[in-house]
Write an enzyme that holds these catalytic residues in place. Structure first.
Site, PDB file in Angstrom:
ATOM      1  N   HIS A 219       0.823  -1.221   0.000  1.00  6.93           N
ATOM      2  CA  HIS A 219       0.000   0.000   0.000  1.00  6.93           C
ATOM      3  C   HIS A 219       0.859   1.275   0.000  1.00  6.93           C
ATOM      4  O   HIS A 219       0.898   1.981  -0.979  1.00  6.93           O
ATOM      5  CB  HIS A 219      -1.013   0.053   1.151  1.00  6.93           C
ATOM      6  CG  HIS A 219      -1.942  -1.110   1.183  1.00  6.93           C
ATOM      7  ND1 HIS A 219      -2.804  -1.392   0.143  1.00  6.93           N
ATOM      8  CD2 HIS A 219      -2.143  -2.093   2.105  1.00  6.93           C
ATOM      9  CE1 HIS A 219      -3.493  -2.479   0.421  1.00  6.93           C
ATOM     10  NE2 HIS A 219      -3.110  -2.930   1.602  1.00  6.93           N
TER      11      HIS A 219
ATOM     12  N   ASP B  94      -5.014  -8.211  -3.521  1.00  7.58           N
ATOM     13  CA  ASP B  94      -5.252  -8.029  -2.085  1.00  7.58           C
ATOM     14  C   ASP B  94      -6.573  -8.640  -1.607  1.00  7.58           C
ATOM     15  O   ASP B  94      -6.647  -9.836  -1.350  1.00  7.58           O
ATOM     16  CB  ASP B  94      -5.162  -6.517  -1.781  1.00  7.58           C
ATOM     17  CG  ASP B  94      -5.174  -6.192  -0.299  1.00  7.58           C
ATOM     18  OD1 ASP B  94      -5.216  -7.118   0.518  1.00  7.58           O
ATOM     19  OD2 ASP B  94      -5.132  -5.002   0.057  1.00  7.58           O
TER      20      ASP B  94
HETATM   21 ZN   LIG Z   1      -3.275  -6.985   2.647  1.00  7.53          ZN
END
Ligand SMILES: [Zn+2]
Length: 446
Positions: free
Chosen positions: A273, A324
Site C-alpha cells: 500500500h 489483495d
Molecule cells: Zn493486505
C-alpha cells in the site's frame, strides 16, 4: 538438461520489454525455462499462440479468503475498520480443509486471469485461542497445495501478528488465530516452512510482519536479525491515516520510520500500500531499494485513499501490484489503476508509460516474491499468457500502439491461454479444475 522436453511456440505478437509489441516471435523452452526468444521468426514447426503474448502476471499481494466477501460488503457503508470486522467473521469460520477448497477456487480464478505467480500474505495460522494445529503450518501447507492444483507458483508470505494495536493491545478472539504468541515460535514455524520447500521451484517462502501496529518493535528487531536479507519480507504500511496517527503517538515516527529504525527496510522488502507515506518516507524507501505493492482495486474499494505512486516512481521505487482483498481479480485493472489513480490525484494524463505499468504486473513482482525475473528472455521461467486480440473489448484497438491498447483495454476475461514453467494451465479460456473447485465459493458465509 538431458531428457527435458523442448517446446516451441509462435506468437503473432509479444511484449519483450520495450515500448512496443514485437511481431512474429518464436519462443522455445527446455524444461521449465525459456531457451530461445526469436523476433521475426517463421511459424513452421511451432505451436501457434493466436494473440498477444505477455510474461505471466504476478499478483504480489493476496489474502485468498477475502474472496468470500466479494459483493457482500457494499451496503453497510463505514470505512476500512468496519469492513475489517466483516472480514474477521469469515476468517473465524475457516478450517484447513475448507480453506484449501476456497483457496483452490481462488487460485484457479487467478490462473484464468493470467496470474502465474501469487504472493499469499498468510496470517490465518491457528485454531481459536492461538492453539496450533497438529502441524503448526497446516494452514500454510493447505494454501501451497491449493496453488499446485491451480497450476500456479506461490510465495507463501508467512505473517506474524501479536497485538491489536500499539502498546500491546490484547487480541480479540478471531485475532488469536493469527498469533504465535511469541516471536520465537513464529520464526521457528517459518524455519520449518523454509526447510520443507527448499528444493521446490514453484514455492517461495517469505516472512511478513503484518504491520507496525500488530508486531511489537522488539519482535521486529529479532526478525531483522533472523532475516538478514535472505528471504522476501512483506509488510502492510500506512494503508490508513489512523495507523499513521497511532504510530506517531506511540513512537514519534511514521510506520516507515519505524521500519527504518528496526532495520527492516532493504532490497528484499516490499511495502504493501504505502498510501499515506510522507516525503521523508519516500526518501527512506527509495534509499533502501524496497519495492511498493500497489493494490488499486482494493484501495478504492476500502476507501483507503490515493497513494503517491508518481512520487514513488520518480524517486526510483519499483512498483508491483496485488489484488489483495479480491474485490476483483484482474491485474489489468490493477496495472492501469496505478495510472488512473495518478490522473485523479494530479489532474494530468500519461504519468506512467504503458511498459512501466506492464512491468509492475510482471517483471517487478517476480523478484519481490523471491522468484527469478520473468520477462520473455532466455533463462527466464517459461511463464507466459496469451491475450485474445479478437475479443469484443480488444477488436480493432491494437493497431498503432498495441501495448497501450492491451494495458488500457484488456480484462481478465481476454486471457485465452496460460503457461507456467512451460506447462499449459489454461486453454481456450478454460481451466480443467474450475468445474470441481467452484462449489467451494458458495454458501461459505459465517
Ligand atoms: Zn493486505
Amino acid at each position: 538438461m538431458p531428457g527435458e522436453d523442448t517446446r516451441r511456440w509462435f506468437a503473432d505478437a509479444a511484449w519483450l520489454g520495450g515500448s512496443e509489441l514485437t511481431e512474429n516471435v518464436a519462443i522455445e523452452s527446455v524444461g521449465a525455462r525459456l531457451s530461445s526468444v526469436e523476433p521475426g521468426a517463421s511459424p513452421s514447426g511451432a505451436i501457434r499462440l493466436p494473440g498477444v503474448v505477455l510474461p505471466g502476471l504476478v499478483n504480489s499481494h493476496s489474502h485468498a479468503f477475502h474472496r468470500l466477501l466479494r459483493g457482500r460488503t457494499h451496503r453497510q457503508g463505514g470505512d476500512f475498520w468496519l469492513w475489517r470486522q466483516q472480514m474477521y467473521r469469515y476468517a473465524g469460520a475457516l478450517t484447513p480443509e475448507s480453506y484449501e477448497e476456497v483457496a483452490t477456487a481462488v487460485y484457479i480464478e487467478m490462473a484464468l486471469a493470467g496470474i502465474t505467480t501469487v504472493g499469499e500474505f498468510h496470517y490465518l495460522h491457528h485454531q481459536e485461542g492461538g492453539v496450533p494445529y497438529t502441524d503448526p503450518n497446516e494452514m500454510g501447507h493447505a494454501l501451497i497445495r491449493a496453488a499446485r492444483v491451480a497450476g500456479i507458483k506461490i510465495a507463501l508470505l508467512d505473517a506474524g501478528y501479536f497485538a491489536a494495536g500499539f502498546g500491546g493491545a490484547p487480541l480479540d478472539s478471531v485475532q488469536t488465530r493469527f498469533s504465535d504468541g511469541t516471536g520465537e515460535r513464529w520464526l521457528e514455524r517459518v524455519d520449518a516452512l523454509v526447510a520443507a520447500y527448499r528444493d521446490d521451484p514453484d514455492v517461495s517462502i517469505g516472512i511478513a510482519p503484518h504491520s507496525v501496529r500488530a508486531v511489537p518493535e522488539a519482535v521486529m528487531v529479532s526478525v531483522a536479525g533472523w532475516h538478514d536479507g535472505r528471504l522476501p519480507l512483506h509488510i502492510h504500511v500506512s494503508e490508513q491515516p489512523a495507523e499513521n496517527l497511532a504510530c506517531l503517538e506511540a513512537t514519534t515516527l511514521t510506520p516507515t520510520g519505524v521500519l527504518d529504525r528496526v532495520g527492516l527496510l532493504g532490497p528484499a522488502t516490499t511495502l504493501v500500500h504505502a498510501t499515506h507515506v510522507s516525503e521523508h518516507d519516500i526518501e527512506l524507501i527509495a534509499g533502501s531499494g524496497a519495492t511498493v505493492s500497489y493494490c488499486a482495486t482494493t484501495e478504492r474499494d476500502l476507501a483507503d485513499g490515493l497513494g503517491p505512486s508518481a512520487e514513488l516512481a520518480a524517486a526510483g521505487v519499483p512498483l508491483a501490484v496485488g489484488s489483495d482483498s479480491h474485490a476483483v481479480i484482474d491485474l489489468f485493472e490493477e496495472m492501469r489503476g496505478i495510472e488512473l489513480h495518478a490522473r485523479l490525484a494530479g489532474g494530468r494524463r500519461g504519468v506512467f508509460a504503458p511498459e512501466a505499468l506492464l512491468a509492475a504486473g510482471t517483471t517487478t513482482g517476480s523478484p519481490s516474491l523471491g522468484f527469478a525475473g520473468n520477462g520473455l528472455e532466455i533463462g527466464s521461467p517459461a511463464d507466459f499468457v496469451v491475450i485474445d486480440p479478437d475479443s469484443p473489448r480488444l477488436r480493432g484497438v491494437l493497431g498503432d500502439d498495441g501495448l497501450a491498447g492491451v494495458l488500457f483495454t484488456a480484462t481478465a476475461t481476454d486471457v485465452s491461454a496460460v503457461f507456467v514453467g512451460g506447462r499449459q494451465v489454461v486453454a481456450g479460456g478454460e481451466h480443467p479444475g474450475w468445474g470441481g473447485a467452484r462449489v467451494a465459493l458458495e454458501g461459505r458465509g459465517p
